[in-house]
Design a protein around this motif. Structure first.
Motif, PDB file in Angstrom:
ATOM      1  N   ALA A  83      18.924  -6.988  -4.426  1.00 22.43           N
ATOM      2  CA  ALA A  83      17.827  -8.010  -4.312  1.00 22.43           C
ATOM      3  C   ALA A  83      18.351  -9.230  -3.469  1.00 22.43           C
ATOM      4  CB  ALA A  83      17.237  -8.206  -5.568  1.00 22.43           C
ATOM      5  N   ARG A  84      19.414  -9.689  -4.040  1.00 20.60           N
ATOM      6  CA  ARG A  84      19.764 -10.972  -3.445  1.00 20.60           C
ATOM      7  C   ARG A  84      20.284 -10.957  -1.816  1.00 20.60           C
ATOM      8  NH1 ARG A  84      22.183 -16.120  -5.065  1.00 20.60           N
ATOM      9  NH2 ARG A  84      21.968 -17.357  -3.051  1.00 20.60           N
TER      10      ARG A  84
ATOM     11  N   ARG B 251      17.316 -10.509   0.073  1.00 26.70           N
ATOM     12  CA  ARG B 251      16.489 -12.115   0.343  1.00 26.70           C
ATOM     13  C   ARG B 251      16.993 -12.892   1.261  1.00 26.70           C
ATOM     14  NH1 ARG B 251      16.552 -16.198  -4.484  1.00 26.70           N
ATOM     15  NH2 ARG B 251      18.277 -16.720  -3.461  1.00 26.70           N
ATOM     16  N   ASP B 252      18.396 -12.936   1.311  1.00 25.66           N
ATOM     17  CA  ASP B 252      19.171 -13.769   2.261  1.00 25.66           C
ATOM     18  C   ASP B 252      19.561 -13.361   3.415  1.00 25.66           C
ATOM     19  OD1 ASP B 252      18.376 -15.258  -0.153  1.00 25.66           O
ATOM     20  OD2 ASP B 252      20.458 -15.607  -0.724  1.00 25.66           O
TER      21      ASP B 252
ATOM     22  N   THR C 142      16.989 -11.531 -11.176  1.00 30.87           N
ATOM     23  CA  THR C 142      16.764 -10.614  -9.682  1.00 30.87           C
ATOM     24  C   THR C 142      15.466 -11.088  -8.931  1.00 30.87           C
ATOM     25  OG1 THR C 142      17.683  -9.026 -10.743  1.00 30.87           O
ATOM     26  CG2 THR C 142      16.424  -8.124  -9.066  1.00 30.87           C
ATOM     27  N   PRO C 143      15.657 -11.272  -7.727  1.00 32.07           N
ATOM     28  CA  PRO C 143      14.510 -11.696  -6.893  1.00 32.07           C
ATOM     29  C   PRO C 143      13.369 -10.400  -6.729  1.00 32.07           C
ATOM     30  CG  PRO C 143      16.307 -12.384  -5.606  1.00 32.07           C
ATOM     31  CD  PRO C 143      16.998 -11.339  -6.857  1.00 32.07           C
TER      32      PRO C 143
ATOM     33  N   VAL D 158      12.308  -8.659  -4.401  1.00 31.37           N
ATOM     34  CA  VAL D 158      12.179  -8.062  -3.109  1.00 31.37           C
ATOM     35  C   VAL D 158      13.582  -7.083  -3.156  1.00 31.37           C
ATOM     36  CG1 VAL D 158      12.114 -10.124  -1.874  1.00 31.37           C
ATOM     37  CG2 VAL D 158      14.068  -9.672  -2.286  1.00 31.37           C
TER      38      VAL D 158
ATOM     39  N   THR E  18      26.930 -14.222  -0.774  1.00 30.08           N
ATOM     40  CA  THR E  18      25.622 -14.150   0.049  1.00 30.08           C
ATOM     41  C   THR E  18      25.679 -15.613   0.816  1.00 30.08           C
ATOM     42  OG1 THR E  18      24.491 -14.973  -2.013  1.00 30.08           O
ATOM     43  CG2 THR E  18      24.249 -12.694  -1.215  1.00 30.08           C
TER      44      THR E  18
END
Length: 309
Positions: free
Chosen positions: A51-52, A55-56, A110-111, A113, A237
């Motif tokens: 998820a990270r 997202r990034d 946890t995002p 996404v 990240t």
């Protein structure tokens, strides 16, 4: 975009029409992003990692090797000692409430996404031809690895720049349960997680960075493991985001040929009992150690490198 290794330990971004980002401050062209793949298992911190990255960064695909399949493969290979030891560790985590703690810890982080379902491949073995073909088709610039079984050369060659997130302080602690053994030995200054290049040597690739969490008096090894891996995921990240933006070179450092390798079978029940009793009975107090910055900076400005040369 492509990545090119130069001078032994430097990773440069290059483009088909010349070196992208060689001029400091040159903006990245639209769509000129690092293609990032993830190879992982299915634990809570692996879901946070995916998820990270989603997202990034530009997450192009994920290959998941579930823990149950890793266990099944040990039985299929008749590696009975390793299979029994791993099964015990899974149950120990559940019986002691540590599995529930890890789920809660990473669920809060946890995002919401993730990758599209068609970009996720679940396999029974990370080195299967299916996994190799899928990864090669993704053509990643960078592949992030966490929690898989040992990677063979075809996978490594398909993954571009491959960076492993290792739950332990390298080079001293390799293999499994590294945070636990540092905790057991009162080696509190070597509790952490490491980012290193994936090679055919277990946890032996060049270091990108080592991170250390804050150590608190109420901590046990599970608290410290989760915070260590969390910091390592966030740091990786961040590194890739800055590297993607241009103007820097990613530089790695060879590991010293030191340390020990631990396995699931190394963590025996009496060691867990002693680690718990010495704190419970007041025989030892975990010290407070503030979080320290990484021991070296892996991102080097291109203009600084030109001045040095």
């Amino acid at each position: 975009m492509r990545l090119e290794r130069r001078n032994g330990n430097e990773w440069h971004r290059t483009g088909d029409a010349g070196d992208a980002g060689d001029t400091p401050g040159t903006p990245v062209a639209p769509g000129d992003r690092l293609r990032v793949a993830v190879l992982c298992s299915d634990d809570p911190h692996h879901r946070y990692l995916v998820a990270r990255v989603a997202r990034d960064l530009d997450l192009v695909g994920v290959v998941v090797e579930p823990g149950a399949e890793q266990q099944r493969r040990l039985w299929a290979r008749r590696a009975r000692t390793d299979a029994v030891a791993r099964a015990y560790q899974v149950r120990r985590q559940r019986w002691t409430g540590r599995s529930a703690y890890r789920r809660r810890y990473f669920a809060a982080l946890t995002p919401p996404v993730g990758p599209a379902p068609e970009r996720v491949l679940r396999v029974d073995w990370i080195n299967s031809p299916e996994a190799v073909d899928f990864l090669a088709g993704l053509a990643p610039d960078v592949t992030v690895v966490c929690g898989t079984t040992y990677l063979r050369r075809p996978v490594i060659e398909a993954g571009g720049l491959m960076i492993n997130i290792h739950g332990g302080y390298l080079p001293q602690y390799k293999g499994n349960h590294c945070v636990f053994f540092a905790f057991l030995r009162k080696d509190y200054h070597r509790i952490g997680a490491s980012l290193h290049l994936v090679t055919s040597r277990l946890d032996g690739g060049e270091l990108v960075e080592v991170v250390r969490p804050e150590v608190l008096p109420q901590d046990n090894d599970e608290h410290l493991y989760d915070r260590s891996v969390h910091l390592a995921i966030d740091r990786l990240t961040e590194i890739l985001t800055v590297f993607e933006a241009g103007g820097t070179v990613l530089r790695t450092v060879p590991q010293e040929d030191t340390g020990e390798t631990f396995r699931h079978r190394s963590r025996k029940p009496h060691l867990d009992l002693w680690a718990w009793l010495r704190i419970r009975l007041g025989l030892e107090r975990v010290p407070h150690i503030p979080r320290e910055q990484p021991p070296f900076d892996c991102l080097v400005p291109r203009d600084a490198m030109r001045r040095d040369s």
